[in-house]
Enzyme design. Structure first.
Site, mmCIF file in Angstrom:
data_model
loop_
_atom_site.group_PDB
_atom_site.id
_atom_site.type_symbol
_atom_site.label_atom_id
_atom_site.label_comp_id
_atom_site.label_asym_id
_atom_site.label_seq_id
_atom_site.Cartn_x
_atom_site.Cartn_y
_atom_site.Cartn_z
ATOM 1 C CG PHE A 63 -0.436 -0.449 2.484
ATOM 2 C CD1 PHE A 63 -0.518 -1.789 2.846
ATOM 3 C CD2 PHE A 63 0.153 0.445 3.361
ATOM 4 C CE1 PHE A 63 -0.026 -2.228 4.067
ATOM 5 C CE2 PHE A 63 0.637 0.013 4.582
ATOM 6 C CZ PHE A 63 0.557 -1.339 4.937
ATOM 7 C CB ALA A 64 1.098 4.073 -2.101
ATOM 8 C CD1 TRP A 65 0.530 4.514 3.807
ATOM 9 C CD2 TRP A 65 -1.478 4.586 4.803
ATOM 10 N NE1 TRP A 65 0.587 3.721 4.909
ATOM 11 C CE2 TRP A 65 -0.617 3.748 5.554
ATOM 12 C CE3 TRP A 65 -2.771 4.775 5.254
ATOM 13 C CZ2 TRP A 65 -1.036 3.101 6.725
ATOM 14 C CZ3 TRP A 65 -3.178 4.135 6.418
ATOM 15 C CH2 TRP A 65 -2.328 3.313 7.136
ATOM 16 C CG HIS A 73 -7.966 29.920 5.617
ATOM 17 N ND1 HIS A 73 -9.109 30.554 5.174
ATOM 18 C CD2 HIS A 73 -8.250 29.461 6.850
ATOM 19 C CE1 HIS A 73 -10.037 30.500 6.116
ATOM 20 N NE2 HIS A 73 -9.544 29.841 7.145
ATOM 21 C CG HIS A 77 -8.781 28.406 0.968
ATOM 22 N ND1 HIS A 77 -7.816 29.124 0.308
ATOM 23 C CD2 HIS A 77 -9.277 29.245 1.916
ATOM 24 C CE1 HIS A 77 -7.727 30.325 0.839
ATOM 25 N NE2 HIS A 77 -8.614 30.446 1.801
ATOM 26 C CG HIS A 83 -11.454 33.187 7.732
ATOM 27 N ND1 HIS A 83 -10.263 32.921 8.374
ATOM 28 C CD2 HIS A 83 -11.127 33.911 6.628
ATOM 29 C CE1 HIS A 83 -9.275 33.456 7.690
ATOM 30 N NE2 HIS A 83 -9.762 34.074 6.638
ATOM 31 C CG HIS A 211 -11.654 37.961 4.255
ATOM 32 N ND1 HIS A 211 -10.972 38.332 3.121
ATOM 33 C CD2 HIS A 211 -11.271 36.686 4.514
ATOM 34 C CE1 HIS A 211 -10.195 37.327 2.734
ATOM 35 N NE2 HIS A 211 -10.360 36.325 3.554
HETATM 36 C C1 23J Z 1 -6.199 35.648 7.292
HETATM 37 C C2 23J Z 1 -6.071 37.016 7.415
HETATM 38 C C3 23J Z 1 -6.296 37.819 6.329
HETATM 39 C C4 23J Z 1 -6.667 37.248 5.129
HETATM 40 C C5 23J Z 1 -6.815 35.857 4.991
HETATM 41 C C6 23J Z 1 -6.560 35.090 6.084
HETATM 42 C C7 23J Z 1 -7.252 35.241 3.702
HETATM 43 O O1 23J Z 1 -7.238 35.814 2.669
HETATM 44 C C8 23J Z 1 -7.857 33.886 3.710
HETATM 45 O O2 23J Z 1 -7.268 32.893 3.273
HETATM 46 O O3 23J Z 1 -8.994 33.782 4.145
HETATM 47 S S1 23J Z 1 -6.947 38.295 3.774
HETATM 48 MN MN MN Z 2 -9.239 31.809 3.389
#
Ligand code: 23J
Ligand code: MN
Length: 262
Positions: A63-65, A73, A77, A83, A211
């Site tokens: 097996f391979a793993w 992030h 993603h 977040h 965000h």
């Molecule tokens: C953490 C802080 C600032 C930012 C981000 C993460 C991302 O862009 C992210 O991957 O969500 S701007």
């Molecule tokens: Mn992110």
């Protein structure tokens, strides 16, 4: 038409290739670009590591793993509401608590590739989104909106993060762009760059408006998407599903789009 018939038809069209599955994902590996924050935030996401456990050898003869070091992030993603501080209080704002019904939805692809190629600090504003709607049709409630920049052609080059003395330079949305698409009731916003915000978005008001405002409204973000040039402006369905990480704030995804064969 009944929904049973419709789902059955989609199944048949997937098998025949009339409905195509487009991979909107970049490769996840040691060369995947990782976001670099200003020096005051000294604790970085580490680079991805893929460590072999065995590959048909003494540690695993048949097996391979591998095991990995992988930030939430990293690469293509998903950003969950928790977040960002503005989204911290949503019980369904984590990767293991969000409503999966929302993740599979029609996608509006706004082509900003020419503008972004000409100006790495290009910003899509509300007027730009409205002009796109006048041409392609309205953005509706529950849908994804993604900004096409073809930025994945820069992966592997310094031009992907595109950092100089003034910081990173990559395209993204204005404050009024995000406010406008939120007013339409979108599920989320995605880009092909390292994050959902423009490279210079730290200087906006509020800072990092994608965000700040998306997550304040319990909406989702998608970053480092690929192959958006293979999608129609309207008419595809995006499937963007994070791993069910416990209390997760985000996750690498395999972003897939269902599109009519061209
Ligand atoms: C953490 C802080 C600032 C930012 C981000 C993460 C991302 O862009 C992210 O991957 O969500 S701007
Ligand atoms: Mn992110």
């Amino acid at each position: 038409m009944s929904s049973a018939q419709t789902v059955s038809d989609i199944g048949a069209m997937l098998l025949s290739g009339q409905v195509e599955v487009v991979d909107c994902t970049g490769v996840l590996g040691p060369d995947t670009p990782i976001i670099q924050l200003p020096p005051e935030f000294a604790k970085p996401t580490p680079k991805i590591e893929i460590n072999k456990i065995s590959e048909y050898d003494e540690d695993g003869p048949f097996f391979a793993w591998n095991w990995m070091i992988l930030g939430e992030h990293s690469g293509t993603h998903f950003d969950a509401p928790h977040h960002w501080i503005t989204g911290k209080d949503y019980p369904d704002g984590f990767t293991d608590t969000l409503d999966v019904q929302r993740l599979v939805a029609p996608v509006n692809v706004i082509d900003c590739s020419a503008q972004s190629n000409a100006d790495p600090d290009f910003l899509l504003d509300a007027a730009g989104v409205k002009a796109w709607e006048a041409e392609h049709g309205e953005i509706s409630s529950g849908e994804w909106v993604v900004m096409r920049t073809d930025w994945e052609s820069r992966v592997g080059e310094d031009e992907f993060l595109n950092i100089d003395e003034a910081g990173p330079h990559s395209p993204g949305p204005t404050v009024d762009c995000i406010e406008y698409i939120l007013s339409k009731g979108i599920v989320g916003w995605g880009t092909q760059c390292i994050g959902t915000d423009a490279g210079q978005a730290g200087a906006m008001d509020p800072p990092y408006p994608a965000h700040n405002l998306l997550h304040k409204n319990n909406c989702f973000g998608l970053a480092s998407l690929a192959n958006l040039s293979k999608l129609p402006a309207k008419g595809a369905i995006l499937i963007a599903t994070p791993l069910k990480i416990e209390n997760g704030t985000g996750s690498p995804i395999r972003a897939l789009a269902l599109a009519p064969k061209r």
